[in-house]
Design a protein around this motif. Structure first.
Motif, PDB file in Angstrom:
ATOM      1  N   ALA A  54       0.833  -1.207   0.000  1.00  0.00           N
ATOM      2  CA  ALA A  54       0.000   0.000   0.000  1.00  0.00           C
ATOM      3  C   ALA A  54       0.864   1.252   0.000  1.00  0.00           C
ATOM      4  CB  ALA A  54      -0.926  -0.005   1.212  1.00  0.00           C
ATOM      5  N   SER A  55       2.023   1.191   0.662  1.00  0.00           N
ATOM      6  CA  SER A  55       2.922   2.348   0.690  1.00  0.00           C
ATOM      7  C   SER A  55       3.495   2.652  -0.686  1.00  0.00           C
ATOM      8  CB  SER A  55       4.063   2.097   1.684  1.00  0.00           C
ATOM      9  OG  SER A  55       4.936   1.089   1.207  1.00  0.00           O
ATOM     10  N   ALA A  56       3.501   1.639  -1.567  1.00  0.00           N
ATOM     11  CA  ALA A  56       3.998   1.834  -2.930  1.00  0.00           C
ATOM     12  C   ALA A  56       2.866   2.093  -3.915  1.00  0.00           C
ATOM     13  CB  ALA A  56       4.803   0.611  -3.375  1.00  0.00           C
ATOM     14  N   GLY A  57       1.654   2.282  -3.400  1.00  0.00           N
ATOM     15  CA  GLY A  57       0.515   2.582  -4.258  1.00  0.00           C
ATOM     16  C   GLY A  57      -0.240   1.366  -4.740  1.00  0.00           C
ATOM     17  N   LEU A  58       0.155   0.162  -4.294  1.00  0.00           N
ATOM     18  CA  LEU A  58      -0.535  -1.072  -4.683  1.00  0.00           C
ATOM     19  C   LEU A  58      -1.397  -1.515  -3.505  1.00  0.00           C
ATOM     20  CD1 LEU A  58       2.488  -2.881  -6.372  1.00  0.00           C
ATOM     21  CD2 LEU A  58       0.628  -1.658  -7.511  1.00  0.00           C
ATOM     22  N   GLU A  59      -2.593  -0.970  -3.434  1.00  0.00           N
ATOM     23  CA  GLU A  59      -3.430  -1.180  -2.260  1.00  0.00           C
ATOM     24  C   GLU A  59      -4.283  -2.438  -2.328  1.00  0.00           C
ATOM     25  OE1 GLU A  59      -5.661   2.321  -1.487  1.00  0.00           O
ATOM     26  OE2 GLU A  59      -3.895   3.595  -1.201  1.00  0.00           O
ATOM     27  N   SER A  60      -4.289  -3.120  -3.454  1.00  0.00           N
ATOM     28  CA  SER A  60      -5.073  -4.350  -3.556  1.00  0.00           C
ATOM     29  C   SER A  60      -4.445  -5.437  -2.688  1.00  0.00           C
ATOM     30  CB  SER A  60      -5.130  -4.831  -5.007  1.00  0.00           C
ATOM     31  OG  SER A  60      -5.771  -6.091  -5.081  1.00  0.00           O
ATOM     32  N   ILE A  62      -4.881  -8.511  -2.767  1.00  0.00           N
ATOM     33  CA  ILE A  62      -4.600  -9.729  -3.534  1.00  0.00           C
ATOM     34  C   ILE A  62      -3.141  -9.751  -3.982  1.00  0.00           C
ATOM     35  CG2 ILE A  62      -5.162 -11.014  -5.630  1.00  0.00           C
ATOM     36  CD1 ILE A  62      -7.996  -9.976  -5.431  1.00  0.00           C
ATOM     37  N   ILE A  63      -2.623  -8.599  -4.392  1.00  0.00           N
ATOM     38  CA  ILE A  63      -1.234  -8.523  -4.846  1.00  0.00           C
ATOM     39  C   ILE A  63      -0.280  -8.831  -3.697  1.00  0.00           C
ATOM     40  CG2 ILE A  63       0.534  -7.007  -5.816  1.00  0.00           C
ATOM     41  CD1 ILE A  63      -1.677  -5.457  -7.213  1.00  0.00           C
ATOM     42  N   ALA A  64      -0.541  -8.220  -2.541  1.00  0.00           N
ATOM     43  CA  ALA A  64       0.319  -8.447  -1.382  1.00  0.00           C
ATOM     44  C   ALA A  64       0.252  -9.901  -0.922  1.00  0.00           C
ATOM     45  CB  ALA A  64      -0.081  -7.512  -0.244  1.00  0.00           C
ATOM     46  N   ASP A  65      -0.949 -10.461  -0.898  1.00  0.00           N
ATOM     47  CA  ASP A  65      -1.107 -11.850  -0.459  1.00  0.00           C
ATOM     48  C   ASP A  65      -0.422 -12.814  -1.424  1.00  0.00           C
ATOM     49  OD1 ASP A  65      -2.554 -10.829   1.608  1.00  0.00           O
ATOM     50  OD2 ASP A  65      -4.520 -11.416   0.830  1.00  0.00           O
ATOM     51  N   ALA A  66      -0.514 -12.526  -2.723  1.00  0.00           N
ATOM     52  CA  ALA A  66       0.149 -13.380  -3.715  1.00  0.00           C
ATOM     53  C   ALA A  66       1.663 -13.327  -3.546  1.00  0.00           C
ATOM     54  CB  ALA A  66      -0.241 -12.943  -5.125  1.00  0.00           C
ATOM     55  N   ALA A  67       2.191 -12.134  -3.266  1.00  0.00           N
ATOM     56  CA  ALA A  67       3.632 -11.993  -3.046  1.00  0.00           C
ATOM     57  C   ALA A  67       4.072 -12.775  -1.814  1.00  0.00           C
ATOM     58  CB  ALA A  67       3.993 -10.516  -2.894  1.00  0.00           C
ATOM     59  N   LEU A  68       3.255 -12.743  -0.775  1.00  0.00           N
ATOM     60  CA  LEU A  68       3.591 -13.485   0.444  1.00  0.00           C
ATOM     61  C   LEU A  68       3.565 -14.990   0.196  1.00  0.00           C
ATOM     62  CD1 LEU A  68       4.258 -13.528   3.433  1.00  0.00           C
ATOM     63  CD2 LEU A  68       1.811 -13.404   3.925  1.00  0.00           C
ATOM     64  N   VAL A  69       2.610 -15.452  -0.597  1.00  0.00           N
ATOM     65  CA  VAL A  69       2.529 -16.880  -0.914  1.00  0.00           C
ATOM     66  C   VAL A  69       3.775 -17.326  -1.675  1.00  0.00           C
ATOM     67  CG1 VAL A  69       1.284 -18.599  -2.274  1.00  0.00           C
ATOM     68  CG2 VAL A  69       0.010 -16.975  -0.862  1.00  0.00           C
ATOM     69  N   VAL A  70       4.227 -16.498  -2.624  1.00  0.00           N
ATOM     70  CA  VAL A  70       5.441 -16.827  -3.379  1.00  0.00           C
ATOM     71  C   VAL A  70       6.646 -16.872  -2.445  1.00  0.00           C
ATOM     72  CG1 VAL A  70       7.033 -16.012  -5.158  1.00  0.00           C
ATOM     73  CG2 VAL A  70       4.565 -15.896  -5.546  1.00  0.00           C
ATOM     74  N   ALA A  71       6.751 -15.882  -1.560  1.00  0.00           N
ATOM     75  CA  ALA A  71       7.864 -15.849  -0.610  1.00  0.00           C
ATOM     76  C   ALA A  71       7.833 -17.069   0.308  1.00  0.00           C
ATOM     77  CB  ALA A  71       7.808 -14.564   0.212  1.00  0.00           C
ATOM     78  N   ALA A  72       6.642 -17.417   0.778  1.00  0.00           N
ATOM     79  CA  ALA A  72       6.513 -18.591   1.644  1.00  0.00           C
ATOM     80  C   ALA A  72       6.892 -19.864   0.897  1.00  0.00           C
ATOM     81  CB  ALA A  72       5.086 -18.688   2.174  1.00  0.00           C
ATOM     82  N   GLY A  73       6.537 -19.930  -0.391  1.00  0.00           N
ATOM     83  CA  GLY A  73       6.901 -21.093  -1.192  1.00  0.00           C
ATOM     84  C   GLY A  73       8.408 -21.255  -1.314  1.00  0.00           C
ATOM     85  N   LEU A  74       9.112 -20.148  -1.534  1.00  0.00           N
ATOM     86  CA  LEU A  74      10.572 -20.201  -1.601  1.00  0.00           C
ATOM     87  C   LEU A  74      11.167 -20.675  -0.277  1.00  0.00           C
ATOM     88  CD1 LEU A  74      11.284 -16.866  -3.534  1.00  0.00           C
ATOM     89  CD2 LEU A  74      11.582 -19.193  -4.403  1.00  0.00           C
ATOM     90  N   HIS A 120      14.184  -2.106  -0.644  1.00  0.00           N
ATOM     91  CA  HIS A 120      14.547  -0.866  -1.341  1.00  0.00           C
ATOM     92  C   HIS A 120      13.294  -0.143  -1.832  1.00  0.00           C
ATOM     93  CE1 HIS A 120      18.895  -0.521  -1.579  1.00  0.00           C
ATOM     94  NE2 HIS A 120      18.987  -1.828  -1.756  1.00  0.00           N
ATOM     95  N   VAL A 121      12.401  -0.899  -2.436  1.00  0.00           N
ATOM     96  CA  VAL A 121      11.192  -0.297  -3.009  1.00  0.00           C
ATOM     97  C   VAL A 121      10.312   0.312  -1.925  1.00  0.00           C
ATOM     98  CG1 VAL A 121       9.061  -0.774  -4.282  1.00  0.00           C
ATOM     99  CG2 VAL A 121      11.218  -1.834  -5.011  1.00  0.00           C
ATOM    100  N   PHE A 122      10.166  -0.409  -0.805  1.00  0.00           N
ATOM    101  CA  PHE A 122       9.257   0.032   0.250  1.00  0.00           C
ATOM    102  C   PHE A 122       9.932   0.941   1.273  1.00  0.00           C
ATOM    103  CE2 PHE A 122       7.459  -4.339  -0.773  1.00  0.00           C
ATOM    104  CZ  PHE A 122       6.558  -3.826  -1.698  1.00  0.00           C
ATOM    105  N   GLY A 123      11.244   1.099   1.165  1.00  0.00           N
ATOM    106  CA  GLY A 123      11.947   2.029   2.043  1.00  0.00           C
ATOM    107  C   GLY A 123      12.128   1.553   3.468  1.00  0.00           C
ATOM    108  N   ASP A 124      12.198   0.238   3.673  1.00  0.00           N
ATOM    109  CA  ASP A 124      12.382  -0.300   5.022  1.00  0.00           C
ATOM    110  C   ASP A 124      13.867  -0.594   5.233  1.00  0.00           C
ATOM    111  OD1 ASP A 124      12.404  -1.752   7.421  1.00  0.00           O
ATOM    112  OD2 ASP A 124      10.374  -2.492   7.062  1.00  0.00           O
ATOM    113  N   ARG A 125      14.568   0.343   5.842  1.00  0.00           N
ATOM    114  CA  ARG A 125      16.017   0.207   6.000  1.00  0.00           C
ATOM    115  C   ARG A 125      16.394  -0.879   6.998  1.00  0.00           C
ATOM    116  NH1 ARG A 125      17.218   6.387   7.245  1.00  0.00           N
ATOM    117  NH2 ARG A 125      15.220   6.063   8.287  1.00  0.00           N
ATOM    118  N   PHE A 126      15.584  -1.056   8.029  1.00  0.00           N
ATOM    119  CA  PHE A 126      15.885  -2.080   9.029  1.00  0.00           C
ATOM    120  C   PHE A 126      15.825  -3.478   8.408  1.00  0.00           C
ATOM    121  CE2 PHE A 126      14.472  -5.139  12.239  1.00  0.00           C
ATOM    122  CZ  PHE A 126      15.464  -4.982  13.191  1.00  0.00           C
TER     123      PHE A 126
END
Length: 265
Positions: A54-60, A62-74, A120-126
């Motif tokens: 959402a901070s990058a303008g992608l508020e859906s 579904i997109i975030a959940d799909a990304a998490l599923v891919v990350a969890a799969g890896l 980098h994209v989301f600006g989370d330095r920690f």
């Protein structure tokens, strides 16, 4: 005398395999639990990913959940191959163990590379610092594993006695006990912060501020709203605002929201 000694190279390789197997196991478990329960202080990863996108303008969501599923799969693939490498290592199948370990390393590097790009994209330095350190640790683990394997048959291998191994095991047990005591102490004395309602502090006319604790979740939010309504029966809530994204992203887990009210007629 040699029978009472253990090859240090083999012990280090075993430790590397155990570490990465446990590392990915707990990461997967954290995503399955999806929050905080007794003896487990985790994050709601779905909420975290949705906030990042959402901070990058992608508020859906579904997109975030799909990304998490891919990350969890890896992460699942990395865990499977590291655990497989450990099993083959214990069965003294060195070549097979190395192959499985290499694939696990590849999945781990891919995972941390994707996470670092996202940071980098989301600006989370920690998170960027954390994932970068793990990326180099992964590479370092592979280099050490291969170098130790090349030196396994050398006569100059460093050997440790069973007495030394016993002492190291005792130290490890003490560290585990200290960690366990700390976890139980947190759950006994501070876990209520993860579920208790928060006070709404007035900061202006009909404006109230609520600051979340570390890793506070939806339960805290819902109870805080309910508490506010009970404590202010003459007020009605018009809006609830969060702080702007740039400010919120500088806090790894915290959340600040404002309650805007009017007097009931």
């Amino acid at each position: 005398m040699l029978k009472n000694k253990i090859n240090t190279n083999q012990l280090i390789k075993y430790s590397i395999l155990v570490y990465w197997s446990i590392f990915w196991f707990f990461n997967i478990l954290d995503k399955l639990i999806g929050g905080s329960v007794f003896l487990w202080v985790g994050r709601d990863r779905f909420a975290q990913f949705q906030k990042f996108f959402a901070s990058a303008g992608l508020e859906s969501p579904i997109i975030a959940d799909a990304a998490l599923v891919v990350a969890a799969g890896l992460e699942v693939f990395a865990f499977v191959f590291f655990t497989g490498a450990l099993i083959h290592f214990l069965k003294k199948r060195q070549d097979t163990s190395r192959s499985w370990f290499f694939i696990g390393i590849c999945f781990t590097l891919i995972t941390f590379t994707i996470f670092s790009i996202g940071d980098h994209v989301f600006g989370d330095r920690f998170e960027l610092l954390e994932h970068t350190l793990f990326w180099f640790l992964t590479l370092f683990s592979w280099v050490i594993f291969i170098r130790l394997e090349k030196n396994t048959t050398n006569d100059g291998d460093i050997l440790i006695t069973k007495k030394q191994l016993l002492m190291a095991s005792l130290v490890s047990v003490l560290l585990v006990l200290c960690t366990s005591i700390s976890i139980f102490s947190y759950n006994e004395n501070y876990f209520h912060r993860r579920t208790d309602a928060l006070p709404a502090i007035p900061v202006g006319e009909n404006i109230y501020k609520v600051s979340f604790p570390f890793l506070g979740g939806s339960t805290v939010f819902e109870k805080s709203i309910e508490k506010f309504k009970n404590e202010n029966p003459t007020k009605k809530i018009n809006h609830i605002y969060t702080v702007p994204n740039p400010l919120r992203l500088k806090k790894a887990d915290g959340l600040i929201f404002y309650i805007i009210t009017d007097n009931k007629e």
